[in-house]
Design a protein around this motif. Structure first.
Motif, PDB file in Angstrom:
ATOM      1  N   LYS A  31      41.079  41.496  53.554  1.00 30.66           N
ATOM      2  CA  LYS A  31      41.170  42.853  53.030  1.00 30.66           C
ATOM      3  C   LYS A  31      41.722  42.854  51.614  1.00 30.66           C
ATOM      4  O   LYS A  31      42.418  41.921  51.200  1.00 30.66           O
ATOM      5  CB  LYS A  31      42.040  43.722  53.942  1.00 30.66           C
ATOM      6  N   THR A  32      41.394  43.911  50.880  1.00 31.72           N
ATOM      7  CA  THR A  32      41.891  44.036  49.506  1.00 31.72           C
ATOM      8  C   THR A  32      43.392  44.306  49.523  1.00 31.72           C
ATOM      9  O   THR A  32      43.948  44.776  50.530  1.00 31.72           O
ATOM     10  CB  THR A  32      41.171  45.168  48.760  1.00 31.72           C
ATOM     11  N   ASP A  53      38.011  38.793  37.669  1.00 28.06           N
ATOM     12  CA  ASP A  53      39.040  39.150  36.679  1.00 28.06           C
ATOM     13  C   ASP A  53      39.350  40.646  36.733  1.00 28.06           C
ATOM     14  O   ASP A  53      40.517  41.056  36.626  1.00 28.06           O
ATOM     15  CB  ASP A  53      38.578  38.755  35.267  1.00 28.06           C
ATOM     16  N   THR A  54      38.309  41.463  36.896  1.00 30.54           N
ATOM     17  CA  THR A  54      38.505  42.917  36.983  1.00 30.54           C
ATOM     18  C   THR A  54      39.308  43.282  38.224  1.00 30.54           C
ATOM     19  O   THR A  54      40.245  44.093  38.170  1.00 30.54           O
ATOM     20  CB  THR A  54      37.144  43.641  37.018  1.00 30.54           C
ATOM     21  N   LEU A  55      38.968  42.669  39.352  1.00 29.74           N
ATOM     22  CA  LEU A  55      39.674  42.965  40.602  1.00 29.74           C
ATOM     23  C   LEU A  55      41.126  42.503  40.542  1.00 29.74           C
ATOM     24  O   LEU A  55      42.028  43.184  41.061  1.00 29.74           O
ATOM     25  CB  LEU A  55      38.954  42.295  41.776  1.00 29.74           C
ATOM     26  N   ARG A  56      41.346  41.381  39.902  1.00 27.51           N
ATOM     27  CA  ARG A  56      42.735  40.905  39.764  1.00 27.51           C
ATOM     28  C   ARG A  56      43.527  41.828  38.841  1.00 27.51           C
ATOM     29  O   ARG A  56      44.696  42.110  39.086  1.00 27.51           O
ATOM     30  CB  ARG A  56      42.735  39.472  39.220  1.00 27.51           C
ATOM     31  N   ALA A  57      42.885  42.285  37.762  1.00 33.75           N
ATOM     32  CA  ALA A  57      43.576  43.182  36.816  1.00 33.75           C
ATOM     33  C   ALA A  57      43.997  44.477  37.489  1.00 33.75           C
ATOM     34  O   ALA A  57      45.026  45.067  37.137  1.00 33.75           O
ATOM     35  CB  ALA A  57      42.668  43.476  35.618  1.00 33.75           C
ATOM     36  N   HIS A  58      43.214  44.932  38.458  1.00 34.49           N
ATOM     37  CA  HIS A  58      43.543  46.158  39.190  1.00 34.49           C
ATOM     38  C   HIS A  58      44.361  45.867  40.458  1.00 34.49           C
ATOM     39  O   HIS A  58      44.577  46.771  41.269  1.00 34.49           O
ATOM     40  CB  HIS A  58      42.267  46.912  39.584  1.00 34.49           C
ATOM     41  N   GLY A  64      46.395  32.935  44.797  1.00 35.90           N
ATOM     42  CA  GLY A  64      46.474  31.898  45.824  1.00 35.90           C
ATOM     43  C   GLY A  64      45.281  31.898  46.746  1.00 35.90           C
ATOM     44  O   GLY A  64      44.112  31.942  46.327  1.00 35.90           O
ATOM     45  N   LEU A  65      45.563  31.880  48.054  1.00 39.64           N
ATOM     46  CA  LEU A  65      44.519  31.754  49.055  1.00 39.64           C
ATOM     47  C   LEU A  65      43.564  32.936  49.026  1.00 39.64           C
ATOM     48  O   LEU A  65      42.345  32.766  49.173  1.00 39.64           O
ATOM     49  CB  LEU A  65      45.156  31.621  50.445  1.00 39.64           C
ATOM     50  N   GLU A  66      44.092  34.152  48.836  1.00 41.82           N
ATOM     51  CA  GLU A  66      43.232  35.338  48.776  1.00 41.82           C
ATOM     52  C   GLU A  66      42.201  35.198  47.665  1.00 41.82           C
ATOM     53  O   GLU A  66      41.024  35.514  47.835  1.00 41.82           O
ATOM     54  CB  GLU A  66      44.076  36.601  48.545  1.00 41.82           C
ATOM     55  N   TYR A  67      42.660  34.719  46.531  1.00 46.15           N
ATOM     56  CA  TYR A  67      41.785  34.540  45.377  1.00 46.15           C
ATOM     57  C   TYR A  67      40.689  33.530  45.690  1.00 46.15           C
ATOM     58  O   TYR A  67      39.506  33.750  45.404  1.00 46.15           O
ATOM     59  CB  TYR A  67      42.630  34.098  44.182  1.00 46.15           C
ATOM     60  N   LYS A  68      41.069  32.420  46.309  1.00 46.17           N
ATOM     61  CA  LYS A  68      40.105  31.363  46.623  1.00 46.17           C
ATOM     62  C   LYS A  68      39.094  31.830  47.661  1.00 46.17           C
ATOM     63  O   LYS A  68      37.891  31.583  47.542  1.00 46.17           O
ATOM     64  CB  LYS A  68      40.844  30.123  47.107  1.00 46.17           C
TER      65      LYS A  68
END
Length: 312
Positions: A31-32, A53-58, A64-68
């Motif tokens: 989930k987000t 990058d956009t999703l991380r900025a928001h 970590g694991l979520e990103y991967k």
């Protein structure tokens, strides 16, 4: 030896559990991370990296694991990212989000079109608010645009936008001449109560073939909407919009009129007024007259009030 085999079996089972768990996470989706709705804008050609990058900025996806995991999901399930504006709900399943991006299921944006004086101003506004930056509303289509709040997709094309505006205009059944006259009334005053009387003056002039001599059309012709005092040199500026030089209505609206101004033209009372000017009280009201002599006295009082305030 048995102990070694036992360790190998335990390790294999642990790896299998991890792989199965990871597979389930990837397949079913995590989930987000956002706790509030977040709107994102993805232009044409958005890459997977730009999306992440956009999703991380928001703060929609974490590190970590979520990103991967999200990167893996993107690679597996998202063959194409459709341009658009999307609202990501709190704790939304990432696979649901990816499906929306893949299918282009955008969230409409609310676009408030208010009082613009020129097509150029409107075009600049649309180019800022929407994805495409080649909006061009021509002068002869300016009257189609009605001030209101609309819902559009961020990716709407200029052609589709103008088609929608034409449908709105046709639906209201207001003719072009009414819009043009209403635009002059709009620029004359912010006092809605007086707009019907001002409209009656201009309608009487049109019926009698008298030039409108509307000061707002002079400001439009000069290109200076901040003018507080119209001088003789302004009245002679050649322009099809200058109603001191040309009889009848200008060729297009001098702004996008409000509903109050349109209603004032459509429901103007029957009067004998031919003239009006701003009141010497400088309170936003006007003095109306049926004769030139009466109007001259009103105008003299107003100019005396301007002089007293040092307005040139």
């Amino acid at each position: 030896m048995k102990k070694k085999k036992r360790i190998i079996i335990i390790v294999c089972v642990a790896l299998l559990v991890i792989l199965v768990a990871l597979g389930l996470i990837i397949a079913l989706g995590n989930k987000t991370a956002n706790s509030q709705p977040e709107r994102i804008y993805l232009p044409d050609g958005t890459t997977q990296k730009a999306l992440v990058d956009t999703l991380r900025a928001h703060r929609i996806i974490g590190e970590g694991l979520e990103y991967k995991i999200f990167n893996i999901q993107c690679s597996i399930f998202n063959s194409k990212i459709h341009a658009g504006s999307y609202v990501v709900e709190p704790r939304m399943k990432t696979l649901t989000l990816l499906r929306r991006l893949r299918n282009g299921q955008q969230s409409p944006i609310r676009l408030t079109i208010s009082k613009f004086r020129t097509p150029q101003q409107l075009n600049e506004f649309l180019n800022r608010k929407l994805m495409h930056n080649d909006f061009y509303i021509p002068l002869d289509s300016f009257y189609l645009i009605r001030p209101n709040t609309y819902e559009f997709y961020w990716t709407v094309t200029p052609e589709t936008f103008l088609q929608r505006m034409k449908k709105e205009y046709d639906r209201q059944g207001i003719d072009k001449e009414t819009i043009i006259l209403a635009s002059i009334v709009e620029e004359e005053t912010n006092n809605n109560a007086e707009k019907p009387l001002i409209a009656s003056v201009y309608l009487n002039r049109l019926k009698r073939g008298i030039p409108l001599q509307a000061d707002p059309t002079v400001k439009y012709s000069v290109g200076d909407f901040s003018l507080q005092r119209i001088l003789n040199r302004h009245l002679t500026v050649e322009s099809p919009f200058n109603t001191y030089l040309h009889t009848g209505l200008p060729p297009a609206p001098i702004c996008l009129p409000s509903n109050a101004s349109v209603d004032a033209v459509l429901n103007a009372p029957e009067t004998n007024y031919i003239y009006f000017c701003a009141s010497d009280k400088m309170d936003g009201t006007h003095r109306f007259a049926t004769t030139l002599a009466e109007h001259s006295r009103n105008a003299a009082a107003f100019h005396q009030a301007l002089n007293a305030r040092g307005i040139k």
